[in-house]
Write a protein that holds these residues in place. Structure first.
Motif, short mmCIF file in Angstrom:
data_model
loop_
_atom_site.label_atom_id
_atom_site.label_comp_id
_atom_site.label_asym_id
_atom_site.label_seq_id
_atom_site.Cartn_x
_atom_site.Cartn_y
_atom_site.Cartn_z
N ASP A 24 22.46 7.25 -11.94
CA ASP A 24 22.10 7.71 -13.28
C ASP A 24 23.41 8.21 -13.93
O ASP A 24 24.42 8.37 -13.23
CB ASP A 24 21.08 8.85 -13.10
N TYR A 25 23.42 8.43 -15.24
CA TYR A 25 24.67 8.91 -15.85
C TYR A 25 24.65 10.43 -16.11
O TYR A 25 25.29 11.19 -15.39
CB TYR A 25 24.99 8.14 -17.15
N ASP A 26 23.87 10.87 -17.12
CA ASP A 26 23.91 12.29 -17.52
C ASP A 26 23.33 13.18 -16.43
O ASP A 26 22.24 12.95 -15.93
CB ASP A 26 23.12 12.50 -18.82
N PRO A 67 28.55 16.20 -16.21
CA PRO A 67 27.76 17.43 -16.28
C PRO A 67 26.95 17.48 -17.57
O PRO A 67 27.32 16.83 -18.56
CB PRO A 67 28.83 18.53 -16.28
N ASP A 80 26.78 18.95 -26.37
CA ASP A 80 26.90 17.83 -27.30
C ASP A 80 26.82 16.50 -26.53
O ASP A 80 27.74 16.17 -25.77
CB ASP A 80 28.24 17.94 -28.04
N GLY A 83 19.43 6.40 -19.61
CA GLY A 83 18.59 6.43 -20.81
C GLY A 83 19.39 6.11 -22.05
O GLY A 83 18.84 5.77 -23.10
N ARG A 84 20.69 6.22 -21.96
CA ARG A 84 21.54 5.94 -23.12
C ARG A 84 21.61 4.44 -23.40
O ARG A 84 21.22 3.63 -22.56
CB ARG A 84 22.96 6.44 -22.82
N ASN A 116 19.44 5.09 -28.93
CA ASN A 116 19.83 4.49 -27.65
C ASN A 116 19.42 3.01 -27.59
O ASN A 116 19.12 2.47 -26.54
CB ASN A 116 19.20 5.27 -26.50
N SER A 150 16.36 9.35 -28.61
CA SER A 150 16.31 10.70 -28.05
C SER A 150 16.32 11.71 -29.19
O SER A 150 17.14 11.59 -30.11
CB SER A 150 17.53 10.97 -27.16
N ARG A 185 15.77 16.35 -20.08
CA ARG A 185 16.35 17.70 -20.10
C ARG A 185 16.64 18.12 -21.53
O ARG A 185 17.62 17.72 -22.13
CB ARG A 185 17.60 17.73 -19.22
N ASP A 235 19.11 12.69 -11.59
CA ASP A 235 18.75 14.11 -11.74
C ASP A 235 17.51 14.37 -12.58
O ASP A 235 17.04 15.49 -12.66
CB ASP A 235 19.90 14.88 -12.40
N ASP A 236 16.99 13.35 -13.25
CA ASP A 236 16.03 13.62 -14.31
C ASP A 236 14.65 13.04 -13.99
O ASP A 236 14.47 12.29 -13.05
CB ASP A 236 16.55 13.03 -15.63
O1 LIG Z 1 19.26 8.57 -17.93
P1 LIG Z 1 20.41 9.47 -18.29
O2 LIG Z 1 21.74 8.79 -18.20
O3 LIG Z 1 20.38 10.75 -17.49
O4 LIG Z 1 20.15 9.84 -19.82
C1 LIG Z 1 19.12 10.78 -20.19
C2 LIG Z 1 19.49 11.44 -21.50
O5 LIG Z 1 20.83 11.91 -21.29
C3 LIG Z 1 21.52 12.46 -22.42
O6 LIG Z 1 20.97 13.73 -22.73
C4 LIG Z 1 21.15 14.70 -21.70
O7 LIG Z 1 22.56 14.96 -21.53
C5 LIG Z 1 23.21 15.52 -22.68
C6 LIG Z 1 24.70 15.64 -22.38
O8 LIG Z 1 24.93 16.39 -21.23
C7 LIG Z 1 22.57 16.88 -23.02
O9 LIG Z 1 23.19 17.45 -24.18
C8 LIG Z 1 21.06 16.67 -23.27
O10 LIG Z 1 20.44 17.93 -23.48
C9 LIG Z 1 20.42 15.98 -22.07
O11 LIG Z 1 19.06 15.68 -22.32
C10 LIG Z 1 21.47 11.51 -23.58
O12 LIG Z 1 22.10 12.11 -24.69
C11 LIG Z 1 20.04 11.10 -23.90
O13 LIG Z 1 20.04 10.16 -24.95
C12 LIG Z 1 19.44 10.45 -22.65
O14 LIG Z 1 18.10 10.10 -22.92
#
Ligand SMILES: O=P(O)(O)OC[C@H]1O[C@H](O[C@H]2O[C@H](CO)[C@@H](O)[C@H](O)[C@H]2O)[C@H](O)[C@@H](O)[C@@H]1O
Length: 350
Positions: free
Chosen positions: A95-97, A102, A106, A134-135, A210, A215, A249, A288-289
């Motif tokens: 996964d990325y975020d 971290p 923003d 998810g991005r 995305n 989001s 998150r 993580d999500d």
């Molecule tokens: O599937 P992922 O790669 O984990 O993407 C899920 C969402 O990640 C991002 O939002 C999350 O991370 C941000 C940066 O750390 C944080 O500010 C935000 O509160 C988190 O929800 C991304 O911006 C979303 O579009 C993705 O859906």
């Protein structure tokens, strides 16, 4: 444990461990009538608040101690992982975020560190490696910038293989992206514009496009305005019954109602790599999500593969191991590479 949710067909949970006890919470179908929107008791605020893992049981507490027994650290029990991997082809899914980068305020500044990039690059030299995020695929590529990886953006609704790779996709030309939700593109763009317009008066709200999903971030919105934000999102979505809402998150995620998620993307990638029903392959998925649970569940149901949840706190999960944070993910990837090098050298000596 479970309370009536803010959204039509969504459950709200009184404790973070109960988040994952029902799949219902993840699948929030829009289109319910006004009466379904339970403003009473501010249950919806709880739902949005619960999407932050800071309210869950912390290390050192009894709940966490018993959780860690069932989801041991993949670093501390590294031998268990390598025992399962012996003689197998490993495929790594990330996964990325919150996993490679971290969580930051923003979303546009969720950069991957150069050390993490190097660790992922090294991992990809030894194992087929994919990022499932998810991005949008382009955005995650802009952060990671490693052409040798597979990328699945928009929660797996936009998949593309490496441009120059010795890996061959069985499904034909790996440079042509697989996009099962392409027909939704005009609708997603329309809803993006509507959400931008309807949320612009709420300070801190951010709508992110995305590509095949959207989001709506509320990390920087004053909690007193969460109700207003939720109402705007609900009201826009009520006009689009072919879209659904899930939660991450501090983010509301809007996506097409199609039977596709990170778990399906994982299966698609395994099949593309020629490993569909291969008992000789060991997929490792790290995330993580909540949306990563779909992939953990696929691995659990197949009875093959290793799911690793990135979390400092106890959460109900289909993953079997845990890592605390992105630095531990980096250490784990480096140890996998080290182990692979060691086993390859040992084989050559034979
Ligand atoms: O599937 P992922 O790669 O984990 O993407 C899920 C969402 O990640 C991002 O939002 C999350 O991370 C941000 C940066 O750390 C944080 O500010 C935000 O509160 C988190 O929800 C991304 O911006 C979303 O579009 C993705 O859906």
């Amino acid at each position: 444990m479970m309370r009536k949710g803010i959204w039509p067909n969504v459950a709200v949970f009184s404790s973070p461990l109960s988040w994952f006890r029902s799949k219902k919470f993840q699948r929030i179908e829009p289109g319910g009538g006004e009466g379904d929107f339970v403003v009473k008791n501010h249950a919806w605020v709880d739902s949005m608040r619960d999407s932050s893992p800071t309210r869950v049981s912390l290390p050192g507490t009894g709940e966490h101690n018993s959780w860690i027994v069932h989801h041991p650290s993949a670093l501390k029990t590294f031998e268990l992982v390598t025992n399962a991997a012996k003689g197998k082809e490993i495929v790594i899914f990330l996964d990325y975020d919150g996993t490679l980068s971290p969580i930051v305020e923003d979303p546009d500044r969720a950069f991957i560190s150069s050390q993490m990039r190097e660790a992922v690059k090294e991992a990809a030299r030894h194992f087929p490696t994919a990022i499932i995020s998810g991005r949008s695929r382009d955005k995650v590529y802009d952060f990671v910038k490693l052409p040798e990886l597979y990328y699945a953006g928009s929660h797996g609704m936009d998949i593309r293989g490496p441009s120059k790779s010795q890996l061959k996709c069985k499904k034909g030309d790996e440079r042509v992206p697989f996009q099962p939700a392409s027909e939704f593109l005009p609708m997603i763009n329309e809803v993006y514009r509507a959400l931008l317009n309807r949320t612009k008066s709420i300070p801190g709200a951010k709508v992110e496009n995305n590509k095949f999903c959207l989001s709506v971030h509320y990390r920087n919105v004053d909690e007193k305005r969460w109700a207003a934000l939720a109402e705007q999102v609900r009201s826009v979505l009520s006009e689009y019954p072919k879209l659904k809402l899930t939660q991450g998150r501090k983010v509301l995620e809007i996506r097409p109602i199609i039977n596709w998620d990170k778990g399906k993307a994982l299966e698609y990638l395994l099949e593309s790599l020629g490993y569909a029903n291969d008992s000789n392959v060991l997929p490792i998925y790290i995330g993580d999500d909540r949306t990563d649970e779909d992939a953990f569940k696929v691995l659990r149901d197949r009875g093959r593969g290793i799911g690793i949840l990135v979390s400092k706190v106890a959460k109900e999960t289909c993953a079997s191991y845990s890592l605390q944070d992105p630095p531990e993910v980096m250490s784990f990837l480096m140890r996998m590479v080290e182990w692979k090098r060691h086993t390859s050298r040992a084989r050559h000596r034979l």
